[in-house]
Scaffold this motif. Structure first.
Motif, short mmCIF file in Angstrom:
data_model
loop_
_atom_site.label_atom_id
_atom_site.label_comp_id
_atom_site.label_asym_id
_atom_site.label_seq_id
_atom_site.Cartn_x
_atom_site.Cartn_y
_atom_site.Cartn_z
N GLU A 40 2.82 -12.13 0.32
CA GLU A 40 4.07 -11.69 -0.29
C GLU A 40 3.91 -10.21 -0.61
OE1 GLU A 40 7.88 -11.96 -1.47
OE2 GLU A 40 6.74 -13.69 -0.77
N LEU A 41 4.67 -9.39 0.08
CA LEU A 41 4.57 -7.95 -0.14
C LEU A 41 5.43 -7.59 -1.35
CD1 LEU A 41 4.68 -6.67 3.53
CD2 LEU A 41 2.72 -6.79 2.01
N SER A 42 4.76 -7.43 -2.48
CA SER A 42 5.46 -7.07 -3.70
C SER A 42 4.62 -6.03 -4.45
CB SER A 42 5.69 -8.30 -4.57
OG SER A 42 4.46 -8.94 -4.85
N ALA A 43 5.33 -5.19 -5.19
CA ALA A 43 4.66 -4.11 -5.90
C ALA A 43 5.36 -3.86 -7.23
CB ALA A 43 4.66 -2.84 -5.06
N GLN A 44 4.60 -3.34 -8.18
CA GLN A 44 5.16 -2.93 -9.47
C GLN A 44 5.86 -1.60 -9.30
OE1 GLN A 44 4.10 -3.51 -13.13
NE2 GLN A 44 3.49 -5.61 -12.75
N GLN A 50 8.86 -5.72 -7.52
CA GLN A 50 9.85 -5.71 -6.45
C GLN A 50 9.22 -6.26 -5.18
OE1 GLN A 50 11.37 -1.74 -6.07
NE2 GLN A 50 12.71 -1.97 -7.84
N THR A 51 9.93 -7.16 -4.55
CA THR A 51 9.49 -7.69 -3.27
C THR A 51 9.93 -6.73 -2.17
OG1 THR A 51 9.65 -9.95 -4.07
CG2 THR A 51 9.66 -9.65 -1.69
N GLY A 99 -0.33 6.17 -2.53
CA GLY A 99 -0.34 5.79 -3.94
C GLY A 99 0.60 4.62 -4.21
N GLY A 100 1.67 4.52 -3.43
CA GLY A 100 2.63 3.42 -3.59
C GLY A 100 2.01 2.05 -3.40
N PRO A 101 1.29 1.83 -2.30
CA PRO A 101 0.66 0.52 -2.10
C PRO A 101 -0.35 0.15 -3.18
CG PRO A 101 0.79 1.68 -0.03
CD PRO A 101 1.21 2.66 -1.10
N ALA A 102 -0.87 1.13 -3.89
CA ALA A 102 -1.82 0.83 -4.96
C ALA A 102 -1.17 -0.02 -6.05
CB ALA A 102 -2.38 2.12 -5.55
N GLY A 103 0.16 0.00 -6.11
CA GLY A 103 0.87 -0.82 -7.09
C GLY A 103 1.13 -2.23 -6.62
N GLY A 104 0.56 -2.60 -5.49
CA GLY A 104 0.75 -3.96 -4.97
C GLY A 104 0.28 -5.00 -5.96
N THR A 107 -4.29 -8.09 -3.83
CA THR A 107 -5.08 -7.32 -2.86
C THR A 107 -4.42 -7.37 -1.49
OG1 THR A 107 -7.11 -7.75 -4.08
CG2 THR A 107 -7.35 -7.07 -1.78
N GLY A 108 -3.93 -8.54 -1.10
CA GLY A 108 -3.26 -8.69 0.18
C GLY A 108 -2.02 -7.81 0.27
N ALA A 109 -1.27 -7.74 -0.83
CA ALA A 109 -0.07 -6.89 -0.84
C ALA A 109 -0.46 -5.42 -0.75
CB ALA A 109 0.74 -7.14 -2.11
N LYS A 110 -1.51 -5.03 -1.45
CA LYS A 110 -1.97 -3.64 -1.39
C LYS A 110 -2.38 -3.27 0.04
CE LYS A 110 -3.51 -3.47 -6.16
NZ LYS A 110 -4.60 -3.37 -7.09
N VAL A 111 -3.14 -4.14 0.67
CA VAL A 111 -3.59 -3.88 2.04
C VAL A 111 -2.40 -3.87 2.99
CG1 VAL A 111 -4.95 -4.79 3.97
CG2 VAL A 111 -5.92 -4.75 1.66
N GLY A 112 -1.53 -4.86 2.87
CA GLY A 112 -0.36 -4.94 3.75
C GLY A 112 0.54 -3.73 3.61
N LEU A 113 0.80 -3.30 2.39
CA LEU A 113 1.65 -2.12 2.17
C LEU A 113 0.98 -0.86 2.71
CD1 LEU A 113 2.92 -3.04 -1.39
CD2 LEU A 113 4.29 -3.00 0.70
N ALA A 114 -0.32 -0.74 2.51
CA ALA A 114 -1.03 0.43 3.03
C ALA A 114 -0.98 0.45 4.56
CB ALA A 114 -2.49 0.42 2.55
N VAL A 115 -1.13 -0.70 5.18
CA VAL A 115 -1.05 -0.78 6.64
C VAL A 115 0.34 -0.36 7.12
CG1 VAL A 115 -1.11 -2.36 8.63
CG2 VAL A 115 -2.92 -2.45 6.91
N LEU A 116 1.38 -0.77 6.42
CA LEU A 116 2.74 -0.35 6.78
C LEU A 116 2.88 1.17 6.75
CD1 LEU A 116 4.85 -3.04 4.91
CD2 LEU A 116 4.77 -2.68 7.39
N HIS A 117 2.35 1.79 5.71
CA HIS A 117 2.40 3.26 5.62
C HIS A 117 1.63 3.91 6.77
CE1 HIS A 117 4.00 4.11 1.42
NE2 HIS A 117 4.04 2.80 1.52
N LEU A 118 0.46 3.38 7.05
CA LEU A 118 -0.37 3.96 8.12
C LEU A 118 0.28 3.79 9.49
CD1 LEU A 118 -3.87 2.81 6.85
CD2 LEU A 118 -3.00 5.16 6.91
N VAL A 119 0.84 2.63 9.75
CA VAL A 119 1.48 2.39 11.05
C VAL A 119 2.67 3.33 11.23
CG1 VAL A 119 2.85 0.72 12.37
CG2 VAL A 119 0.66 0.04 11.37
N ALA A 120 3.49 3.46 10.19
CA ALA A 120 4.63 4.39 10.28
C ALA A 120 4.14 5.80 10.58
CB ALA A 120 5.43 4.37 8.98
N ALA A 121 3.11 6.24 9.89
CA ALA A 121 2.58 7.59 10.10
C ALA A 121 1.96 7.75 11.49
CB ALA A 121 1.55 7.94 9.03
#
Length: 135
Positions: A40-44, A50-51, A99-104, A107-121
């Motif tokens: 579940e990709l959610s972050a503070q 927020q999902t 820094g955004g994914p750090a608010g996941g 741990t799975g959400a943090k990694v997933g969000l970071a991967v999304l940022h990296l793929v976009a870049a």
């Protein structure tokens, strides 16, 4: 039709395709992370959780792509080495965005969000940089 118009249309098309490919790539990553791995990709954000849904991922990627395009246009207009400067600013932007994914929430959400940022870049930065005018 002049070569400038053809070249301009070609660059515009390449940039649009780059942005659309980035949006598609992040959508595929979201599907894999969320549906295949069950994360579940959610972050503070501002004290609330927020999902991060598929539509949000696609829209965020599109916005980031068009902002990056605008930055590249400005750098082409006002600097002598737009591609190099674009790469530098983009690298700094990516580091800050992580820094955004750090608010996941997990741990799975943090990694997933970071991967999304990296793929976009990884799609947007080289794809747009190669369209920069050569000095």
């Amino acid at each position: 039709m002049s070569n400038d118009v053809k070249t301009s249309r070609g660059v515009t098309g390449q940039r649009l395709v780059t942005i659309l490919v980035a949006a598609a790539a992040t959508a595929v990553v979201w599907v894999i992370v969320h549906l295949v791995f069950g994360v579940e990709l959610s972050a503070q954000s501002g004290g609330t959780v927020q999902t991060v849904g598929l539509v949000a991922v696609i829209l965020a990627t599109l916005v980031a792509g068009f902002v990056a395009w605008g930055l590249l246009v400005l750098l082409q207009r006002f600097t002598k080495a737009p591609a190099r400067n674009f790469l530098i600013v983009s690298a700094i932007g990516l580091l800050l965005s992580l820094g955004g994914p750090a608010g996941g929430e997990t741990t799975g959400a943090k990694v997933g969000l970071a991967v999304l940022h990296l793929v976009a870049a990884l799609v947007l930065v080289p794809g747009l940089a190669r369209t920069a005018e050569k000095p």
